[in-house]
Design a protein around this motif. Sequence first.
Motif, mmCIF file in Angstrom:
data_model
loop_
_atom_site.group_PDB
_atom_site.id
_atom_site.type_symbol
_atom_site.label_atom_id
_atom_site.label_comp_id
_atom_site.label_asym_id
_atom_site.label_seq_id
_atom_site.Cartn_x
_atom_site.Cartn_y
_atom_site.Cartn_z
ATOM 1 N N MET A 1 0.922 -1.086 -0.163
ATOM 2 C CA MET A 1 -0.001 0.303 -0.010
ATOM 3 C C MET A 1 0.817 1.366 0.063
ATOM 4 N N SER A 2 0.580 2.281 -1.087
ATOM 5 C CA SER A 2 1.495 3.284 -0.907
ATOM 6 C C SER A 2 1.170 4.306 0.092
ATOM 7 N N PRO A 3 2.001 5.210 0.484
ATOM 8 C CA PRO A 3 1.753 6.101 1.566
ATOM 9 C C PRO A 3 1.015 7.106 1.245
ATOM 10 N N ARG A 4 0.043 7.715 2.287
ATOM 11 C CA ARG A 4 -0.839 8.708 1.668
ATOM 12 C C ARG A 4 -0.392 10.026 2.528
ATOM 13 N N VAL A 5 0.035 10.762 1.682
ATOM 14 C CA VAL A 5 0.557 12.293 2.190
ATOM 15 C C VAL A 5 -0.191 13.361 1.764
ATOM 16 N N SER A 6 -0.347 14.223 2.768
ATOM 17 C CA SER A 6 -1.105 15.599 2.342
ATOM 18 C C SER A 6 0.004 16.677 2.478
ATOM 19 N N ILE A 7 0.258 17.663 1.801
ATOM 20 C CA ILE A 7 1.083 18.884 2.197
ATOM 21 C C ILE A 7 0.180 20.109 1.993
ATOM 22 N N VAL A 8 0.092 20.828 3.024
ATOM 23 C CA VAL A 8 -0.738 21.841 3.219
ATOM 24 C C VAL A 8 0.287 23.437 3.091
ATOM 25 N N GLY A 9 0.062 24.083 2.360
ATOM 26 C CA GLY A 9 1.026 25.119 2.073
ATOM 27 C C GLY A 9 2.007 24.929 0.995
ATOM 28 N N MET A 10 1.747 25.409 0.097
ATOM 29 C CA MET A 10 2.639 25.118 -1.365
ATOM 30 C C MET A 10 3.423 26.367 -1.854
ATOM 31 N N GLY A 11 3.981 27.182 -0.774
ATOM 32 C CA GLY A 11 5.000 27.965 -1.005
ATOM 33 C C GLY A 11 6.221 27.199 -1.664
ATOM 34 N N ARG A 12 7.553 27.846 -1.352
ATOM 35 C CA ARG A 12 8.750 27.409 -1.718
ATOM 36 C C ARG A 12 8.981 25.968 -0.903
ATOM 37 N N THR A 13 8.732 25.976 0.424
ATOM 38 C CA THR A 13 8.797 24.665 1.349
ATOM 39 C C THR A 13 7.897 23.731 0.859
ATOM 40 N N GLY A 14 6.855 23.879 0.808
ATOM 41 C CA GLY A 14 5.876 23.060 0.255
ATOM 42 C C GLY A 14 5.926 22.369 -1.065
ATOM 43 N N THR A 15 6.391 23.346 -2.103
ATOM 44 C CA THR A 15 6.643 22.744 -3.375
ATOM 45 C C THR A 15 8.050 21.545 -3.464
ATOM 46 N N LEU A 16 8.918 22.203 -2.753
ATOM 47 C CA LEU A 16 10.251 21.298 -2.697
ATOM 48 C C LEU A 16 9.919 20.000 -2.127
ATOM 49 N N ALA A 17 8.988 19.867 -1.016
ATOM 50 C CA ALA A 17 8.549 18.771 -0.162
ATOM 51 C C ALA A 17 7.660 17.742 -1.103
ATOM 52 N N ALA A 18 6.848 18.588 -1.911
ATOM 53 C CA ALA A 18 6.195 17.632 -3.127
ATOM 54 C C ALA A 18 7.147 17.182 -3.930
ATOM 55 N N GLN A 19 8.145 17.951 -4.653
ATOM 56 C CA GLN A 19 8.756 17.195 -5.547
ATOM 57 C C GLN A 19 9.765 16.128 -5.153
ATOM 58 N N ARG A 20 10.338 16.259 -4.061
ATOM 59 C CA ARG A 20 11.014 15.515 -3.189
ATOM 60 C C ARG A 20 10.324 13.926 -3.042
ATOM 61 N N LEU A 21 9.070 14.164 -2.428
ATOM 62 C CA LEU A 21 8.138 13.114 -2.217
ATOM 63 C C LEU A 21 8.012 12.287 -3.494
ATOM 64 N N LEU A 22 7.540 12.889 -4.594
ATOM 65 C CA LEU A 22 6.989 12.505 -5.948
ATOM 66 C C LEU A 22 8.341 11.562 -6.520
ATOM 67 N N ALA A 23 9.589 12.261 -6.544
ATOM 68 C CA ALA A 23 10.751 11.641 -6.864
ATOM 69 C C ALA A 23 11.093 10.270 -6.361
ATOM 70 N N ALA A 24 10.998 10.311 -4.834
ATOM 71 C CA ALA A 24 11.408 9.407 -3.997
ATOM 72 C C ALA A 24 10.375 8.303 -4.018
ATOM 73 N N GLU A 25 9.253 8.378 -3.999
ATOM 74 C CA GLU A 25 8.190 7.595 -3.804
ATOM 75 C C GLU A 25 7.013 7.709 -5.073
ATOM 76 N N PRO A 26 7.326 7.212 -6.140
ATOM 77 C CA PRO A 26 6.458 7.348 -7.225
ATOM 78 C C PRO A 26 5.102 6.854 -7.232
ATOM 79 N N ASP A 27 4.991 6.033 -6.412
ATOM 80 C CA ASP A 27 3.349 5.585 -5.845
ATOM 81 C C ASP A 27 2.761 6.145 -4.749
ATOM 82 N N ILE A 28 3.326 7.310 -4.360
ATOM 83 C CA ILE A 28 2.709 7.848 -3.220
ATOM 84 C C ILE A 28 1.321 8.518 -3.601
ATOM 85 N N ALA A 29 0.375 8.524 -2.702
ATOM 86 C CA ALA A 29 -0.974 9.165 -2.756
ATOM 87 C C ALA A 29 -0.657 10.285 -2.199
ATOM 88 N N LEU A 30 -0.620 11.275 -2.810
ATOM 89 C CA LEU A 30 0.056 12.641 -2.432
ATOM 90 C C LEU A 30 -1.417 13.793 -2.764
#
Length: 145
Positions: A1-30
């Motif tokens: 089962m892929s991880p289910r992660v939400s990011i609240v706040g898509m400024g610089r920090t949130g955008t970097l977090a989303a990019q890193r998560l998608l690169a590291a966990e391609p099956d993530i439910a983001l």
Amino acid sequence: MSPRVSIVGMGRTGTLAAQRLLAAEPDIALTLYDIEPDRCEDFRGSATLATSAREALAESDTIVLALPREREIDRTLERFSDGHVTASVAGKLIVDLEPPSAERARRLDQAIVAAGGRYTCAPLQAAAAAGAAEARLLQVLAPVA
């Protein structure tokens, strides 16, 4: 089962977090949310774009807060003047990438724990995670913090 992660706040920090998560966990439910929906558009097709913070919290087991001020954290977690978190965080890990001062973080931790959740803030500690999947997520997020 892929991880289910939400990011609240898509400024610089949130955008970097989303990019890193998608690169590291391609099956993530983001799931992503920002008060300015256009900030999430670059991730359409790779993530679910929530229409509210409440929806983002409901979608995931791990909630990443990339919010600049305590006021935004309080709104997201529905934490009002009595200090209690009223948003549904039971069983969820709340990860704060831009944490408040140590004293405020301590009070926020207490409020989240009282609501049945868990809280960790930057610098992120993999040891704070309950399992290997959470530890891996925290390791991916650590460089963002």
